[in-house]
Each structure stands twice: as structure tokens, then as C-alpha cells.
Design a protein around this motif. Structure first.
Motif, PDB file in Angstrom:
ATOM      1  N   PRO A 125      18.972  16.262-100.212  1.00 58.17           N
ATOM      2  CA  PRO A 125      17.873  16.575-101.140  1.00 58.17           C
ATOM      3  C   PRO A 125      18.170  17.767-102.043  1.00 58.17           C
ATOM      4  O   PRO A 125      17.703  17.817-103.187  1.00 58.17           O
ATOM      5  CB  PRO A 125      16.702  16.882-100.199  1.00 58.17           C
ATOM      6  N   LEU A 126      18.941  18.728-101.547  1.00 59.88           N
ATOM      7  CA  LEU A 126      19.258  19.901-102.354  1.00 59.88           C
ATOM      8  C   LEU A 126      20.036  19.536-103.613  1.00 59.88           C
ATOM      9  O   LEU A 126      19.919  20.211-104.636  1.00 59.88           O
ATOM     10  CB  LEU A 126      20.067  20.905-101.518  1.00 59.88           C
TER      11      LEU A 126
ATOM     12  N   TRP B 207      16.127  27.590 -98.012  1.00 57.35           N
ATOM     13  CA  TRP B 207      16.507  26.284 -97.468  1.00 57.35           C
ATOM     14  C   TRP B 207      17.983  26.293 -97.073  1.00 57.35           C
ATOM     15  O   TRP B 207      18.346  25.888 -95.960  1.00 57.35           O
ATOM     16  CB  TRP B 207      16.226  25.211 -98.519  1.00 57.35           C
ATOM     17  N   CYS B 208      18.824  26.772 -97.975  1.00 54.06           N
ATOM     18  CA  CYS B 208      20.264  26.832 -97.677  1.00 54.06           C
ATOM     19  C   CYS B 208      20.545  27.783 -96.518  1.00 54.06           C
ATOM     20  O   CYS B 208      21.434  27.534 -95.696  1.00 54.06           O
ATOM     21  CB  CYS B 208      21.043  27.273 -98.918  1.00 54.06           C
ATOM     22  N   LEU B 209      19.785  28.872 -96.447  1.00 51.84           N
ATOM     23  CA  LEU B 209      19.957  29.824 -95.352  1.00 51.84           C
ATOM     24  C   LEU B 209      19.636  29.161 -94.011  1.00 51.84           C
ATOM     25  O   LEU B 209      20.364  29.353 -93.019  1.00 51.84           O
ATOM     26  CB  LEU B 209      19.051  31.032 -95.584  1.00 51.84           C
ATOM     27  N   LEU B 210      18.591  28.367 -93.964  1.00 55.40           N
ATOM     28  CA  LEU B 210      18.233  27.664 -92.729  1.00 55.40           C
ATOM     29  C   LEU B 210      19.281  26.615 -92.367  1.00 55.40           C
ATOM     30  O   LEU B 210      19.601  26.422 -91.184  1.00 55.40           O
ATOM     31  CB  LEU B 210      16.861  27.006 -92.888  1.00 55.40           C
ATOM     32  N   VAL B 211      19.832  25.924 -93.373  1.00 57.86           N
ATOM     33  CA  VAL B 211      20.899  24.962 -93.103  1.00 57.86           C
ATOM     34  C   VAL B 211      22.117  25.676 -92.525  1.00 57.86           C
ATOM     35  O   VAL B 211      22.749  25.187 -91.568  1.00 57.86           O
ATOM     36  CB  VAL B 211      21.277  24.194 -94.382  1.00 57.86           C
ATOM     37  N   ALA B 212      22.459  26.839 -93.093  1.00 57.71           N
ATOM     38  CA  ALA B 212      23.592  27.606 -92.573  1.00 57.71           C
ATOM     39  C   ALA B 212      23.361  28.004 -91.124  1.00 57.71           C
ATOM     40  O   ALA B 212      24.274  27.933 -90.287  1.00 57.71           O
ATOM     41  CB  ALA B 212      23.822  28.849 -93.441  1.00 57.71           C
ATOM     42  N   ALA B 213      22.125  28.425 -90.811  1.00 59.13           N
ATOM     43  CA  ALA B 213      21.808  28.779 -89.420  1.00 59.13           C
ATOM     44  C   ALA B 213      21.960  27.564 -88.508  1.00 59.13           C
ATOM     45  O   ALA B 213      22.485  27.668 -87.395  1.00 59.13           O
ATOM     46  CB  ALA B 213      20.389  29.335 -89.352  1.00 59.13           C
TER      47      ALA B 213
END
Length: 715
Positions: free
Chosen positions: A79-80, A46-52
Motif C-alpha cells: 500500500p505504501l 507507518w514505515c517505522l512500524l514496518v521496520a520494527a
């Protein structure tokens, strides 16, 4: 902060395995959950997708504009917080792990049903303005329809806004403690019920109804989606990703070994190494407490062998760690907010910070020299390569830092400059893998007094796989690290919006000036008293909330008061910034000092006072920014001649302060001489011709008396 100070168990300190636990325990944000492996992988992705998503926004911004981007960003990150941070009891200013968690720090901490429900609700209400819901009499209709209802929200808009308010404040409570959310609720209540106050009260206003308040928080480019969250989503996440890339590709280890190699032949080398490493490691961590703990993990054994007392070593670690936030080119999050509030390029803020940084580290280095003589420390042999050999082999780690400065000087926005710097670091990591088959050893996970272990050559394929994993980890870690700052920035928007809508800032600033004016109507004394009262207020505020929140609150409340007295906005902003940061080494809480005491095993209160000794120039120099017009020269504003004169005089003032606090020059400085040096420093820092002249004379006389007295003693 803890209600009672923790004891320092020697078993806690000195090993790399404890470093992350100590950072989590004493960081200004509350410790995150230790998630079960499967859920941790889910959050990782999830965090990786947010970074992208953030990286794509840098080069291909969403056509709907920055407001749309901030709505989506908050909907993806809020939400995280509920999955990665637990709800803490409201028992301390900044809660630490409960005893049960402290006894079992490695036990997985699975979110409950309520946490999942809050996470889902947070995503829905945060993304509500952009969701393609059919428009009806209750609300919905997507982003354009939502914006068109500005000032006339429908029932569903108001319900979603109120729910988002509650969730944002709970996220801030989970990440930083209850003080900031409580303050936000008080300002919210003031905005709602201020119209009921007696009209003769200065703080009374016409009153706002719930729909007006929610509109300002939810549907305007302020409130939740104001400057603080914009800075978090545009700058801070990218800089935390950059720091993670540097750390995971070996830059931290290089910075440490480089610092050790510079001073290996001096008795004062351990102290100098700590100060230099703190400055360099700040580019990797971005956190004063985390930098102090990382420093302590490798430096405390060296300082102990050199003969430093535990408390002095802890104070040195804390002061060096905090200096990292004050120093260019990657300063704390508040520095980006300064650039946005004042509408200046970020490199301008870096320029303002150059001289204060020099003065700060000059004070630390002089204190280190005094302590080395006072404690009679001995030289410690540390096995590191020669400086030139290190630079030839790993000096490329400095290049990415230079890229940031160069691109900022070329007027490239900071969010693009840091991405280019990150790519530069990754290119060199790729070359490292292709030529050696592995990434460099971090250098922070081993005893620096021993030889480094040889690394296995994984070959190009294995090295590339490891590099890919490192990149993914850095991207995900950067977003996850920024979650507390995101929650703080969103919650701070409640306060700034309430103050702006009610005009409270003007009332409070007039009240502060009136208090100072009641003591003395003299304009010069009025500015001095207002600055001193402001400094105390910022330090007290910083005891309960993180640096970023402390700066935002102080800027909207205290900033107008100092500006109304004729102080330049740049000087006011830097003054507030420095005192917000220095709250981390200010008794009676001083997170960085508490963490350092846990490393060294020293007495906590004594470690705090030692940290104050090392940072005293940083406490006094910001006052010079605002109490006299010449103080602005320390921010490199004005003509070259006055700037040089102000810098030289300030350096003499810092040297005089170091003599007063370190109590050692050629020999022990007696109490009378210490008073003389302290008075001389204060007079010099006032930076007015008369005070500088008197200060120089007093400094010269006191120094001469000391040299004569110690000469007789040595004979």
C-alpha cells in the motif's frame, strides 16, 4: 530510460541542495512523491512500524513460518507504493518526472482518491490469506484453511489473487516503469494460453487455467512470495536501514575525508579519491547512481580545479559509483538472491566477488593515472585532517563493516549480522553524543575545499534527542528506500513462476545454445559465443529494468543455457550479476553516466563512453568466468597455486586494457600499440596456457616498443 537524453544545465550541478533531486531524477527507480507534511509524517510512522516488525522477525520469527511473514510484509509495504509513487504515463522505458513536476520539484504531491483506494485494496488482498474471516463456500478461513486449499482454490481466493496480480504489476509500473509489468503480463499470458499453440512448436505446453496460475502465484512458496520477495523482506530492508544509519551518523562524511587525506600529495589524487570514496560510499547508499551523484556533489569542484575535462570526470564518477554495487561487503540486492538461488552462505558470494572487485578498481586506478598524465592535471590542496588523525577520531565507522564480515565468517546469518552491525554503529553514535554533545557532520553537505563549520554543542540531552530522531529516521528511511525493490521482487515472481510451471526456461536455453551452435559446433567456440550472446542480452535487458529484475530474468532464462554447457553455477550467477550491474553505465541509456553528466555539465554521450573506458575491465573479466574452466579461479575456487596464477595474469590483462583505453604510459600510446595492448589483454583473459603465453609475449613486445619510441621522443 528516457527516450531522449536530457541536457545538462550547469545550474543543476555542484551543490548539495541539488543532490537529492538529481538522485531522484536519474536513479533506476522512478522518483517518489513529495508528500504534504502531515501525510509524510503518517508514512514516516507507518514505515517505522514496518521496520520494527522486520527487526522483531529477525530474533523472534512468527511461529506460522516464513510464508506467513511474507504475506504480512507484502500487505504492509505494497500500500505504501500507491501513496508514495504516482502513476506515470507509459511513454518511456523508465519515466522521469513530467515537465510540470520537473518545473515545480518542491510542490507537495498529494495522492488522489484512486491512490488511496488502491492502497486500501492492496492491503486487503495481500493480507487476505491471513485474515481471520469465517470460512465458507467462497473462501476465507484464515491462513491454515487457505494453505489447505492449495491446488483447489475457491472463488474468493481466485478473485483476491487476480486483484493482487494487477496491483503488484501497477506498483512495479509506478516504481520502475512499464517494461517489467509488461514482461510479466506476457509470461502470464503464455502460461494461460500456451496450451493453444500448435503442438509442433517447441514453446507449446499443456496449458494452465486461471485457477492453476493464481494458485502458483498466491498459494505456493513461489510467485509473489518466492525467493525474490523473501530476499527483499529478510535482507534488503535490513541493509538499507544499516546504510541509512551509517549515512545519518556521519560515516559518509568520514569516508570522503578519509579518501581525500590518503592521496593529498599527488597530481592524480583527485581521481584516486573518487575511486576510493566510491568504494566506501557504496556501503552507505547501495545504489550506483546515487553513489555517483553523491561523489559528484563534492568531487566535481576538485576535479575541475585539477584540470579534468567534464566528460572524463563524469565517466570517472559513474564508474566509481557503479563499483560500489560490485564490491563486498554490502553488494547490490541481486547478490543476496544469488545466495538464495544457489543455496550458499552470503559470505561465499562475497568471497567470489573479491578478485573481480580488485580487478575492477585496479582498472579504474590505472585509468586515473593515465588520464592524470594525458590531461596534465595539477595538484589540488584540500583542507582535510591528516589520515592518522581522522582514523583516531572517526575510524570507528569502519568497525561496523568489520562486524558484518566477522559475523558472516562465524556463520551467523546475514540478516542477524547486519542488525548487529547496525547496533554497533548506533553504540558509537551514542558515545559520540555523550562525549561531544552532537553527532558528527556528514561532510557531504559542504564544499570540501573549505574549512568545516563548527558544530554547536547541544549537550548530552539535546544530543540524545537528536540521536533518537536519527534512529527513527534511519529505520523509516530504510523501509521507504526499499519499496521499489519490494515491488520489483513481487512482480518478478510472476515471471519466475510462469517459467517454472511451463518449462519455458529449458526451451529458451536450448534455443540460445542452438543459435551459437549454428555458427560453430566447436565446443570451446560454442561456450564463447553463448557467453557473448548472453552478455549482450543481459545488457539490453538492463536498459529497461532495474538491476535486481534484470538479474532474476536473466538467471531463469539464460542461466540454464550456460549451465547446460558445463559452466559452474557460481560462475554463471556472477557473470549475470556483473552484466546486470554494468547496464547502468552501458550506452545508450547509462543512468549513472547521465546523472554524472548532469553534475559536471559534460556531453552525455561522451560521458557514457568515458564511463565505458573506465569500466572496460569489468565488461571483459566476467567473460573469463565462463569461457574457460580456469576462469573459475577468479572466484577463488580451486587450488591456491592456479588461483594465484589466474589472478596475476588477470591483473596483467587489466593493466594492458588500461594502456589500450587510457592511451598513455610514459607518453601517448599510438594506434598500433593500442591494438597490441588490447589483443594481449584478450589473450591473457582467456586464461588458457597457450593464450596466456602468446598474450605475455605480445604485451612485452608492445610495451618495449612503446618505451623505445617514447624514449626517443623525450630525448
Amino acid at each position: 530510460m528516457p527516450a531522449s537524453l536530457p541536457t545538462t544545465d550547469p545550474a543543476e550541478r555542484g551543490t548539495a541542495a541539488d543532490t537529492d533531486e538529481l538522485i531522484a531524477r536519474y536513479e533506476e527507480e522512478q522518483p517518489a512523491r513529495r508528500l504534504p507534511p502531515r501525510l509524510d509524517r503518517f508514512v514516516f510512522v507507518w514505515c517505522l512500524l514496518v521496520a520494527a516488525f522486520v527487526l522483531v522477525q529477525v530474533f523472534r520469527p512468527l511461529p506460522q513460518g516464513s510464508h506467513f511473514y511474507l504475506v504480512v510484509f507484502l500487505g504492509l509495504t505494497l500500500p505504501l507504493v500507491f501513496l508514495t509513487y504516482r502513476a506515470e504515463p507509459l511513454v518511456t522505458l523508465r519515466s522521469r518526472p513530467t515537465p510540470e513536476r520537473a518545473e515545480h520539484p518542491g510542490r507537495p504531491d498529494r495522492p488522489g482518491i484512486l491512490d488511496w483506494a488502491l492502497a486500501v485494496l492492496a492491503m486487503v488482498v495481500a493480507l487476505y490469506p491471513v485474515l481471520p474471516l469465517p470460512e465458507g463456500p467462497l473462501g476465507g478461513g484464515g491462513f491454515s484453511a487457505f494453505l489447505s486449499r492449495q491446488g483447489s482454490l475457491l472463488p474468493l481466493d481466485i478473485v483476491a489473487g487476480v486483484l493482487l496480480l494487477v496491483l503488484v504489476l501497477e506498483a512495479a509500473n509506478r516504481t520502475t516503469g512499464w517494461v517489467l509489468p509488461t514482461a510479466a503480463l506476457l509470461f502470464f499470458a503464455y502460461a494461460w494460453f500456451g496450451g493453444l499453440l500448435p503442438l509442433e512448436w517447441d514453446i507449446a505446453h499443456q496449458g494452465l487455467d486461471l485457477a492453476q496460475i493464481v494458485n502458483s502465484l498466491y498459494n505456493e512458496a513461489s510467485g509473489f512470495f518466492g525467493v525474490p520477495l523473501d530476499v527483499a523482506a529478510t535482507y534488503i530492508v535490513l541493509f538499507t536501514i544499516y546504510g541509512s544509519v551509517l549515512r545519518l551518523t556521519g560515516a559518509g562524511g568520514f569516508f570522503v575525508e578519509f579518501s581525500l587525506s590518503l592521496f593529498r600529495k599527488s597530481a592524480a589524487a583527485p581521481g584516486r579519491t573518487v575511486a576510493t570514496s566510491g568504494f566506501l560510499l557504496g556501503t552507505v547508499s547501495g545504489s550506483g547512481t546515487a553513489t555517483a551523484v553523491t561523489l559528484g556533489s563534492f568531487a566535481w569542484p576538485i576535479l575541475q580545479r585539477a584540470g579534468y575535462p567534464r566528460e572524463a570526470a563524469g565517466g570517472m564518477l559513474a564508474a566509481s559509483g557503479i563499483g560500489a554495487i560490485l564490491s563486498p561487503p554490502t553488494m547490490g540486492a541481486a547478490a543476496f538472491i544469488i545466495a538464495e538461488y544457489l543455496n550458499v552462505p552470503y559470505i561465499q558470494v562475497l568471497t567470489w566477488a573479491v578478485v573481480p572487485t580488485i580487478l575492477y578498481y585496479l582498472g579504474i586506478f590505472l585509468a586515473v593515472e593515465a588520464d592524470a598524465r594525458r590531461f596534465g592535471v595539477s595538484r589540488v590542496d584540500v583542507r582535510v585532517p591528516a589520515t592518522l588523525a581522522l582514523l583516531r577520531r572517526f575510524g570507528y565507522h569502519f568497525i561496523s563493516l568489520g562486524v558484518i564480515v566477522l559475523f558472516l565468517a562465524l556463520d551467523i546469518p546475514p540478516f542477524k549480522a547486519v542488525v548487529y552491525a547496525t547496533l554497533t554503529a548506533l553504540v558509537f553514535a551514542l558515545l559520540e553524543v555523550l562525549f561531544t554533545g552532537h553527532l558528527p557532520d556528514s561532510g557531504l553537505d559542504r564544499d570540501m575545499s573549505s574549512e568545516p563549520a563548527a558544530q554547536a554543542d547541544e549537550g548530552p540531552r539535546g544530543g540524545l534527542v537528536a540521536l533518537g530522531a536519527t534512529i527513527a529516521r534511519a529505520l523509516s528511511e530504510g523501509v521507504r528506500t526499499a519499496l521499489p525493490v519490494i515491488a520489483v521482487c513481487a512482480a518478478a515472481g510472476v515471471i519466475t513462476s510462469s517459467i517454472a510451471k511451463t518449462g519455458l526456461a529449458q526451451v529458451l536455453s536450448e534455443f540460445l545454445v542452438a543459435i551459437a551452435g549454428a555458427i560453430s559446433p566447436n565446443p570451446a567456440v560454442l561456450v564463447i559465443l553463448s557467453a557473448v550472446f548472453s552478455a549482450i542480452a543481459i545488457l539490453v535487458l538492463g536498459l529497461a529494468v532495474p538491476v535486481t529484475a534484470s538479474f532474476i530474468l536473466a538467471w531463469v532464462v539464460i542461466g540454464p543455457a550456460l549451465i547446460s554447457l558445463g559452466v559452474a553455477p557460481a560462475a554463471v550467477a556472477m557473470f549475470i550479476f556483473y552484466y546486470a550491474v554494468l547496464s547502468e553505465v552501458s550506452p545508450p541509456t547509462a543512468l549513472a553516466a547521465v546523472a554524472s553528466a548532469a553534475i559536471t555539465g559534460g556531453k552525455v554521450i561522451d560521458t557514457m563512453w568515458q564511463a565505458c573506458k573506465y569500466t572496460l575491465p569489468a565488461f571483459l573479466a566476467p567473460l573469463a568466468f565462463v569461457v574457460t574452466p580456469n576462469g573459475a579461479h577468479l572466484l577463488l575456487t580451486g587450488e591456491p597455486g592456479p588461483i594465484v596464477l589466474a589472478v596475476v595474469v588477470s591483473m596483467l590483462a587489466v593493466a594492458s586494457l588500461a594502456a589500450a583505453t587510457g592511451a598513455w604510459i610514459r607518453g601517448r600510446v599510438n594506434p598500433v600499440e593500442r591494438v597490441g595492448f588490447l589483443l594481449a589483454a584478450v589473450l591473457l583473459l582467456y586464461l588458457q596456457p597457450l593464450s596466456v603465453g602468446i598474450g605475455l609475449v605480445l604485451l612485452a613486445v608492445t610495451l618495449a616498443l612503446h618505451l623505445l619510441r617514447t624514449r626517443k621522443v623525450t630525448r
